[in-house]
Design a protein around this motif. Structure first.
Motif, PDB file in Angstrom:
ATOM      1  N   VAL A 246       0.859  -1.187   0.000  1.00  0.00           N
ATOM      2  CA  VAL A 246       0.000   0.000   0.000  1.00  0.00           C
ATOM      3  C   VAL A 246       0.895   1.236   0.000  1.00  0.00           C
ATOM      4  O   VAL A 246       1.746   1.399   0.875  1.00  0.00           O
ATOM      5  CB  VAL A 246      -0.931   0.015   1.219  1.00  0.00           C
ATOM      6  N   ALA A 247       0.722   2.108  -0.991  1.00  0.00           N
ATOM      7  CA  ALA A 247       1.595   3.278  -1.126  1.00  0.00           C
ATOM      8  C   ALA A 247       0.833   4.414  -1.779  1.00  0.00           C
ATOM      9  O   ALA A 247      -0.211   4.215  -2.409  1.00  0.00           O
ATOM     10  CB  ALA A 247       2.831   2.927  -1.948  1.00  0.00           C
ATOM     11  N   ASP A 248       1.372   5.618  -1.631  1.00  0.00           N
ATOM     12  CA  ASP A 248       0.811   6.795  -2.301  1.00  0.00           C
ATOM     13  C   ASP A 248       1.323   6.909  -3.734  1.00  0.00           C
ATOM     14  O   ASP A 248       0.588   7.305  -4.636  1.00  0.00           O
ATOM     15  CB  ASP A 248       1.186   8.072  -1.534  1.00  0.00           C
ATOM     16  N   VAL A 249       2.600   6.583  -3.917  1.00  0.00           N
ATOM     17  CA  VAL A 249       3.247   6.685  -5.228  1.00  0.00           C
ATOM     18  C   VAL A 249       3.799   5.312  -5.592  1.00  0.00           C
ATOM     19  O   VAL A 249       4.539   4.709  -4.806  1.00  0.00           O
ATOM     20  CB  VAL A 249       4.390   7.717  -5.211  1.00  0.00           C
ATOM     21  N   VAL A 250       3.450   4.821  -6.770  1.00  0.00           N
ATOM     22  CA  VAL A 250       3.958   3.532  -7.253  1.00  0.00           C
ATOM     23  C   VAL A 250       4.790   3.762  -8.505  1.00  0.00           C
ATOM     24  O   VAL A 250       4.381   4.504  -9.409  1.00  0.00           O
ATOM     25  CB  VAL A 250       2.810   2.549  -7.549  1.00  0.00           C
ATOM     26  N   HIS A 251       5.956   3.123  -8.545  1.00  0.00           N
ATOM     27  CA  HIS A 251       6.790   3.113  -9.750  1.00  0.00           C
ATOM     28  C   HIS A 251       7.069   1.663 -10.116  1.00  0.00           C
ATOM     29  O   HIS A 251       7.473   0.869  -9.265  1.00  0.00           O
ATOM     30  CB  HIS A 251       8.115   3.846  -9.505  1.00  0.00           C
TER      31      HIS A 251
END
Length: 308
Positions: A120-125
């Motif tokens: 779970v994250a705000d920014v995914v790369h």
């Protein structure tokens, strides 16, 4: 549309799946088996168009010794400046393979699943462990930008399929490759997808994020996928110096990426554009509203890696 990554040939089909006598060449033909298959398809009466789906193909440095200008009668491309990459002859249409991403298959409701806390994250790369994929996904720039984001914003950051030797900056979590449903779920739970790539001609993960209603932060210099970025879908950035304000603007904005993608792309719309191009070359095509692209079932190997 589940296309084999790296397979250089795609069949053009009716919506029902019946193949038409047209083949898309989407990557260099580099192995003996691929050359044999190409000769077989030509002997069967297939005609060929090219597609810019693999890195900078068919630009210099991204092809083999074959003259693709002679082989392909037309081109599906993603480039801002097609003359820089494409042969001078043949008709052209601005269509990317990623335009065929199906919003009915890639949707927030279908991606919903219980995620482990570490995903779970705000920014995914989405990166890649192989050297060629690190180059395609621009890992050196990604690492610098993600460090800045972690230090200056406090946002939770996740790198999927991180390079094996990557050292995570504080606040950045790394994970290995994820199965496609789990990858979609991780993106769907994020507030934006971060895409620093330059050598990416048809980034399917970018189109998938839009279908999941997740906005995108995209490198201004990307070869393909730039056409998806607008005030409804996300924002461009130029480098580590402006990535922080770009990401903060996107996560604070009220964007509508899924609605925009559905209004402009998807299998029927992309297939209609391909059909219009083919009709300029082949008056014998049957009455159809659109065509689709499918893996060539005659291929037995995937020697040239694709990009996601």
């Amino acid at each position: 549309m589940d296309l084999a990554a790296g397979a250089p040939f795609l069949r053009v089909t009716r919506p029902c799946g019946q193949v038409l006598p047209w083949l898309v060449v989407r990557a260099p033909v580099v192995t003996r088996a691929q050359h044999v298959r190409l000769d077989q398809l030509a002997a069967e009466g297939c005609r060929f168009i090219g597609a810019t789906s693999y890195l900078g193909f068919p630009g210099a440095g991204f092809r083999d010794e074959r003259d693709y200008g002679l082989l392909c009668e037309a081109w599906l491309h993603c480039f801002r400046d097609p003359d820089r990459f494409l042969p001078p002859n043949g008709s052209r249409a601005r269509v990317s393979e990623s335009d065929f991403t199906d919003p009915l298959r890639v949707a927030p409701r279908t991606a919903t699943r219980t995620l482990p806390p570490e995903l779970v994250a705000d920014v995914v790369h989405v990166s890649g462990s192989e050297p060629w994929r690190q180059r395609a996904k621009n890992w050196p720039l990604a690492a610098r930008c993600l460090r800045r984001l972690a230090e200056e914003t406090g946002l939770r950051i996740l790198v999927v399929d991180a390079p094996d030797d990557a050292e995570p900056p504080p606040g950045v979590r790394l994970t290995g490759p994820l199965e496609w449903p789990l990858l979609l779920a991780a993106i769907s739970a994020a507030r934006c997808l971060f895409v620093p790539a330059v050598l990416d001609a048809s980034p399917r993960v970018l189109a998938e994020a839009l279908c999941l209603d997740v906005p995108v932060v995209v490198n201004q210099a990307i070869l393909g996928g730039w056409q998806y970025v607008n005030p409804f879908t996300g924002i461009f950035f130029d480098g580590a110096d402006d990535v922080v304000p770009a990401v903060l603007e996107v996560v604070a904005a009220e964007s509508r990426p899924r609605a925009w993608f559905m209004a402009h792309h998807g299998p029927a719309r992309a297939g209609a554009r391909v059909l219009r191009l083919l009709r300029t070359l082949d008056s014998s095509l049957p009455a159809l509203t659109h065509v689709l692209l499918a893996s060539d079932r005659g291929e037995r190997e995937q020697a040239v890696p694709g990009t996601r």
